[in-house]
Design an enzyme around this catalytic site. Structure first.
Site, mmCIF file in Angstrom:
data_model
loop_
_atom_site.group_PDB
_atom_site.id
_atom_site.type_symbol
_atom_site.label_atom_id
_atom_site.label_comp_id
_atom_site.label_asym_id
_atom_site.label_seq_id
_atom_site.Cartn_x
_atom_site.Cartn_y
_atom_site.Cartn_z
ATOM 1 N N LYS A 14 0.824 -1.219 0.000
ATOM 2 C CA LYS A 14 0.000 0.000 0.000
ATOM 3 C C LYS A 14 0.855 1.265 0.000
ATOM 4 C CE LYS A 14 -2.090 -0.625 3.787
ATOM 5 N NZ LYS A 14 -2.060 -1.671 4.710
ATOM 6 N N ARG A 89 -10.272 0.948 8.653
ATOM 7 C CA ARG A 89 -9.945 -0.446 8.937
ATOM 8 C C ARG A 89 -11.118 -1.204 9.550
ATOM 9 N NH1 ARG A 89 -4.076 0.447 9.061
ATOM 10 N NH2 ARG A 89 -2.851 -1.210 9.763
ATOM 11 N N ARG A 123 10.985 -7.106 6.105
ATOM 12 C CA ARG A 123 10.931 -5.645 5.945
ATOM 13 C C ARG A 123 11.861 -4.971 6.962
ATOM 14 N NH1 ARG A 123 4.967 -3.199 5.477
ATOM 15 N NH2 ARG A 123 4.663 -3.778 7.637
ATOM 16 N N ARG A 156 10.526 -2.980 12.189
ATOM 17 C CA ARG A 156 9.429 -2.281 12.858
ATOM 18 C C ARG A 156 8.994 -3.111 14.054
ATOM 19 N NH1 ARG A 156 4.796 -0.385 8.679
ATOM 20 N NH2 ARG A 156 3.524 -1.410 10.255
ATOM 21 N N ARG A 167 -2.491 -8.855 13.126
ATOM 22 C CA ARG A 167 -2.942 -7.916 12.089
ATOM 23 C C ARG A 167 -3.695 -8.635 10.973
ATOM 24 N NH1 ARG A 167 2.390 -4.986 12.118
ATOM 25 N NH2 ARG A 167 2.627 -5.788 10.037
#
Ligand code: AMP
Length: 210
Positions: A14, A89, A123, A156, A167
């Site tokens: 995104k 969300r 990531r 992160r 999530r």
């Protein structure tokens, strides 16, 4: 002026796709996750309230989300439009948004959970300049160091297997109904998020008629 919402599970690209689209069409990229991370990094009162929730990969309360989104959009610095990312969300956030703002389309990036796990767990982020890396597709030239500013890269705090599972669960439970709500009122374009970033971007532009 163009106003889009981009949806998709974490790791679907995104952020990358929003940035590409915004820089091509002079739109403003509004990432609600980035807004919260800014508050955490700058030790604001809101940052202190949301830090633990974010680190656990859980959703921040709707009132706090609405306040942050409203405050950001009230700045009206989006003369050519915006792409809002990471919001809404859940159904309540979607209702608030649809009451207050008209949008042109919802971009839905589709990707299987297994691919999300593979991407998200590789990531890395530069905490100094905000540059994103990926150990599979977008490695830094020197391992563990930012190409732009040389700072040490970090994971992160919410990119752990446990937080990611939370999530994914939230996404499937709460975000899919949002897509159904939107689909009744706005065009929702579905895009396969598995190819490389440029191909996904081309598909998005084609689907939006840009
Ligand atoms: P993201 O960068 O979009 O993955 O967002 C990071 C974190 O910020 C999420 O895991 C949530 O804790 C919080 N967050 C971002 N957007 C929302 C939202 N629309 N509703 C609730 N929490 C959010």
């Amino acid at each position: 002026m163009r106003k889009y919402v981009i949806m998709g599970v974490q790791g679907s690209g995104k952020g990358t796709q929003s940035k590409l689209l915004c820089s091509a069409y002079s739109m403003v990229h509004i990432s609600v996750g980035d807004l919260f991370r800014w508050h955490v990094q700058n030790h604001t009162k809101l940052g202190a309230q949301v830090k633990r929730t974010m680190n656990a990969g859980e959703l921040v309360g709707d009132d706090q989300v609405e306040a942050v989104v409203r405050q950001r959009l009230d700045q009206h610095d989006w003369n050519y439009g915006f792409v809002i990312d990471g919001f809404p969300r859940n159904a309540r956030q979607a209702e608030f948004f649809m009451e207050s703002y008209d949008i042109d389309a919802v971009i839905h990036l589709e990707i299987p959970d297994d691919e999300v796990r593979r991407r998200v767990l590789s990531r890395r982020l530069c905490p100094n300049c905000g540059m994103d890396y990926n150990l599979i597709a977008d490695r830094p030239s020197e391992a563990g160091k930012c190409d732009i500013c040389g700072h040490e890269l970090v994971t992160r705090p919410d990119d752990t297997p446990e937080a990611l599972d939370a999530r994914l669960h939230d996404y499937h439970e709460q975000t899919r109904p949002v897509l159904e709500l939107f689909a009744r009122k706005e065009p929702v374009v579905k895009v396969d998020a598995q190819p490389d970033a440029d191909s996904v971007q081309a598909s998005i532009r084609k689907a939006l008629g840009l």
